[in-house]
Write a protein that holds these residues in place. Structure first.
Motif, short mmCIF file in Angstrom:
data_model
loop_
_atom_site.label_atom_id
_atom_site.label_comp_id
_atom_site.label_asym_id
_atom_site.label_seq_id
_atom_site.Cartn_x
_atom_site.Cartn_y
_atom_site.Cartn_z
N ARG A 1 0.86 -1.18 0.00
CA ARG A 1 0.00 0.00 0.00
C ARG A 1 0.90 1.24 0.00
NH1 ARG A 1 -3.55 -1.16 5.40
NH2 ARG A 1 -4.44 -3.17 4.82
N ALA A 2 0.34 2.40 -0.36
CA ALA A 2 1.10 3.65 -0.29
C ALA A 2 1.28 4.00 1.18
CB ALA A 2 0.35 4.76 -1.00
N PRO A 3 2.54 4.12 1.65
CA PRO A 3 2.73 4.44 3.07
C PRO A 3 2.15 5.80 3.42
CG PRO A 3 4.81 4.59 1.88
CD PRO A 3 3.80 3.99 0.94
N PHE A 4 1.86 6.60 2.40
CA PHE A 4 1.47 7.96 2.71
C PHE A 4 0.09 8.07 3.30
CE2 PHE A 4 3.80 11.63 2.62
CZ PHE A 4 2.89 12.66 2.80
N ILE A 5 -0.70 7.00 3.25
CA ILE A 5 -2.00 7.07 3.89
C ILE A 5 -1.82 7.38 5.37
CG2 ILE A 5 -3.16 5.48 2.31
CD1 ILE A 5 -2.87 3.36 4.62
N LEU A 6 -0.62 7.12 5.86
CA LEU A 6 -0.29 7.47 7.24
C LEU A 6 -0.51 8.94 7.52
CD1 LEU A 6 3.07 5.60 7.63
CD2 LEU A 6 0.96 5.15 8.87
N PHE A 7 -0.21 9.76 6.51
CA PHE A 7 -0.19 11.19 6.76
C PHE A 7 -1.54 11.84 6.45
CE2 PHE A 7 4.08 9.95 5.28
CZ PHE A 7 4.70 10.08 6.50
N GLU A 8 -2.39 11.13 5.75
CA GLU A 8 -3.63 11.75 5.30
C GLU A 8 -4.63 11.95 6.43
OE1 GLU A 8 -3.50 9.91 0.80
OE2 GLU A 8 -5.18 9.47 2.12
N ASP A 9 -4.52 11.19 7.50
CA ASP A 9 -5.54 11.23 8.54
C ASP A 9 -5.01 11.78 9.86
OD1 ASP A 9 -6.50 8.40 6.95
OD2 ASP A 9 -7.90 10.05 7.22
N PHE A 10 -4.20 12.85 9.80
CA PHE A 10 -3.73 13.45 11.03
C PHE A 10 -3.09 12.38 11.91
CE2 PHE A 10 -4.25 17.81 12.31
CZ PHE A 10 -3.76 17.83 13.60
N TYR A 11 -2.12 11.70 11.35
CA TYR A 11 -1.46 10.59 12.04
C TYR A 11 -0.04 11.02 12.45
CZ TYR A 11 -0.02 5.70 12.76
OH TYR A 11 0.44 4.52 13.29
N ALA A 12 0.82 11.23 11.45
CA ALA A 12 2.19 11.66 11.77
C ALA A 12 2.17 13.01 12.48
CB ALA A 12 3.03 11.73 10.50
N SER A 13 1.20 13.85 12.12
CA SER A 13 1.09 15.17 12.76
C SER A 13 1.01 15.05 14.28
CB SER A 13 -0.17 15.89 12.26
OG SER A 13 -0.23 15.84 10.86
N CYS A 14 0.34 14.02 14.77
CA CYS A 14 0.20 13.83 16.21
C CYS A 14 1.56 13.57 16.85
CB CYS A 14 -0.74 12.65 16.50
SG CYS A 14 -2.33 12.81 15.67
N ALA A 15 2.39 12.79 16.14
CA ALA A 15 3.74 12.52 16.65
C ALA A 15 4.59 13.79 16.61
CB ALA A 15 4.39 11.40 15.85
N VAL A 16 4.39 14.62 15.57
CA VAL A 16 5.11 15.90 15.48
C VAL A 16 4.74 16.77 16.69
CG1 VAL A 16 5.30 18.06 14.19
CG2 VAL A 16 5.33 15.86 12.97
N LEU A 17 3.45 16.81 17.01
CA LEU A 17 3.00 17.60 18.17
C LEU A 17 3.56 17.02 19.47
CD1 LEU A 17 -0.73 18.27 17.17
CD2 LEU A 17 1.17 19.91 17.16
N GLY A 18 3.53 15.68 19.59
CA GLY A 18 4.07 15.04 20.79
C GLY A 18 5.56 15.30 20.95
N GLY A 19 6.31 15.14 19.86
CA GLY A 19 7.76 15.39 19.91
C GLY A 19 8.06 16.84 20.27
N SER A 20 7.24 17.76 19.73
CA SER A 20 7.42 19.18 20.05
C SER A 20 7.14 19.43 21.54
CB SER A 20 6.48 20.03 19.20
OG SER A 20 6.68 19.76 17.83
N ALA A 21 6.12 18.75 22.07
CA ALA A 21 5.79 18.88 23.49
C ALA A 21 6.97 18.41 24.35
CB ALA A 21 4.53 18.08 23.83
N TYR A 22 7.59 17.28 23.95
CA TYR A 22 8.75 16.77 24.69
C TYR A 22 9.87 17.80 24.70
CZ TYR A 22 12.28 13.52 26.41
OH TYR A 22 13.24 12.92 27.17
N TRP A 23 10.15 18.37 23.52
CA TRP A 23 11.24 19.33 23.41
C TRP A 23 10.94 20.59 24.24
CZ3 TRP A 23 11.61 24.32 21.39
CH2 TRP A 23 12.91 24.81 21.30
N LEU A 24 9.68 21.06 24.14
CA LEU A 24 9.28 22.24 24.92
C LEU A 24 9.41 21.99 26.41
CD1 LEU A 24 6.13 23.65 23.09
CD2 LEU A 24 8.27 24.88 23.59
N ALA A 25 8.92 20.82 26.87
CA ALA A 25 8.99 20.48 28.30
C ALA A 25 10.44 20.45 28.77
CB ALA A 25 8.32 19.13 28.55
#
Lengths: 218, 218, 218
Positions: A151-175
């Motif tokens: 399957r196209a791996p990009f379906i991962l990004f279409e449903d606000f999936y990787a974005s959640c990890a980006v937000l989580g990683g940013s929260a870790y860095w901010l903390a």
């Protein structure tokens, strides 16, 4: 008792999140392979690939031998997830789209975003490096599973999936930047990732495309 | 005379198996690209990718610079395999499904399972690490070739293919555990892999799927 | 002012070529994702993946932590390319096939073939290693972008694309072998790559396939 088992029991953030992520993602990967009618070996490979690919990529990017190749506990946790998926496939008719699997996927995403942020911070990477490794650790397994499932791996990004990890990683860095302890930053990362992911699934969040943003000429 | 050539002539297990695997897999990869009507550069790339991708992945996983980028002999052996494939395509009508190619593929699989097991054992990995690296070394080239040919790499697993490398890697680890010399363990690994692979092709072995195992509800 | 900014201003060949390649490839990758109607996050990911994947693969192959994870300037240059692609998509109707994008792609190919050749030479690789790393650095980003866009990455090779990087990397190695300075070799590599690529696009060059070479039996 090995140091890793002690780490899980006594609440070392990396060990706890790593164990949760391994079981959850092996379960999700195997469920996808069962749905595609793969053979037993294929179910095992997709499950283990989903569990280990993100962390192995993370380890390679900070140039160390992947943990999964050194620790027997890692493979044990992966096999536990595969066994759970096979058990679920017996009692549920569509395990790969069942709420249990969707929640397991969100939990695995959050757990691995956190392990990625911890390893990247310890390796002394830049803010972008921390967020990138958190995201790669979180979505790498699903991307490799999708490639194995053709399957196209990009379906991962279409449903606000990787974005959640980006937000989580940013929260870790901010903390970390405001002086929080590693365990506090880890909880912040995991909570932000899993809450945004479950909200995205529940409310059907989507990111805008350039085409429907009104920017493009007609 | 370089140390590598001496190693091949005097029977260093890694050097012998590596040379056999490089020629065999370059031949198989190039044959697939010829069948897909790729241009000369494409045939070269698919052949070399099939020969080198598994070993390069193995080297990255134990964090060392891939041998193929350091040794001119490696590329020479790969080019020999590509040349053999082009020669075969002139004399055979369907070289990619001809018994010569199927046997070459089984030999390459066995040779690279063995090199993977040797390198992983020398790197001090766990039992799972040895079997995983043996399998990745053996099937990595074919998986990358399939991706370049735009096929699902998972066809590798459907026909009792990677399973043979898993058995071979396990044989290597078992032989080492009971005290066998490296050369004995290498022969055990290569024989188990090639015999199970050729038997699987000859008798059409398949692994069961969860769907046809009777476990799933109707 | 960081050492990297100084390097770009004072003409360090690696820093100059790296900066050019990052902006050019991020622009091309994002243009492809816009054409496929990906969301904003997808456009960002494909753009950054195309900019960073080749260099990250290069860094992993010489076993060092990818530059992109350590340097904030790298991500800034990638984001500049993504922003340019979004701006272009507003003023042009088919940015991904527009001459601006085709030229940007050729420039990125040449710039990254040069950075690859420089890094491989400094790592002490063989002649094949230098050409291979130059080619992987140059085409890796486009290949990963194509996988994310669910296309066969091999289209890269069908239009005299990777071949240009092979010629450029060979020019770098030849220039170094005859005693030229690093900056001279870098210019030779970049010029050979970009000129052959633009000529291939302009005149529709293709490499022969075995099927139309007259070698195969009818």
């Amino acid at each position: 008792m090995s140091q890793e088992v002690i780490g899980i029991l006594f609440g070392d953030p990396f060990a706890v999140m790593n164990a949760i992520g391994l079981v959850a993602f092996a379960l999700v990967g195997s469920s996808k392979a069962i749905r595609e009618e793969f053979d037993v070996f294929g179910i095992l490979i997709v499950g283990l690939a989903m569990a280990f690919a993100g962390g192995a990529t993370r380890d390679l990017l900070v140039t160390r031998v992947p943990l999964a190749l050194q620790s027997p506990l890692e493979i044990g946790l992966g096999l536990l997830g595969v066994a759970l998926a096979i058990a679920l496939s017996v009692v549920l008719s569509s395990p790969d789209t069942h709420p249990v699997t969707l929640v397991a996927d969100a939990i695995g995403l959050a757990a691995f975003a956190t392990t990625g942020a911890i390893v990247a911070t310890e390796a002394g990477l830049s803010a972008f490096g921390v967020v990138a490794i958190a995201t790669i650790n979180a979505v790498g397994g699903g991307a490799v599973a999708d490639i194995l499932l053709d399957r196209a791996p990009f379906i991962l990004f279409e449903d606000f999936y990787a974005s959640c990890a980006v937000l989580g990683g940013s929260a870790y860095w901010l903390a970390g930047t405001v002086g929080a302890a590693e365990s506090t930053a880890a909880v912040a990362c995991a909570v932000v990732t899993v809450v945004t992911r479950l909200a995205a699934v529940t409310y059907g969040w989507h990111l805008p495309t350039v085409q429907n943003s009104g920017l493009l000429r007609d």
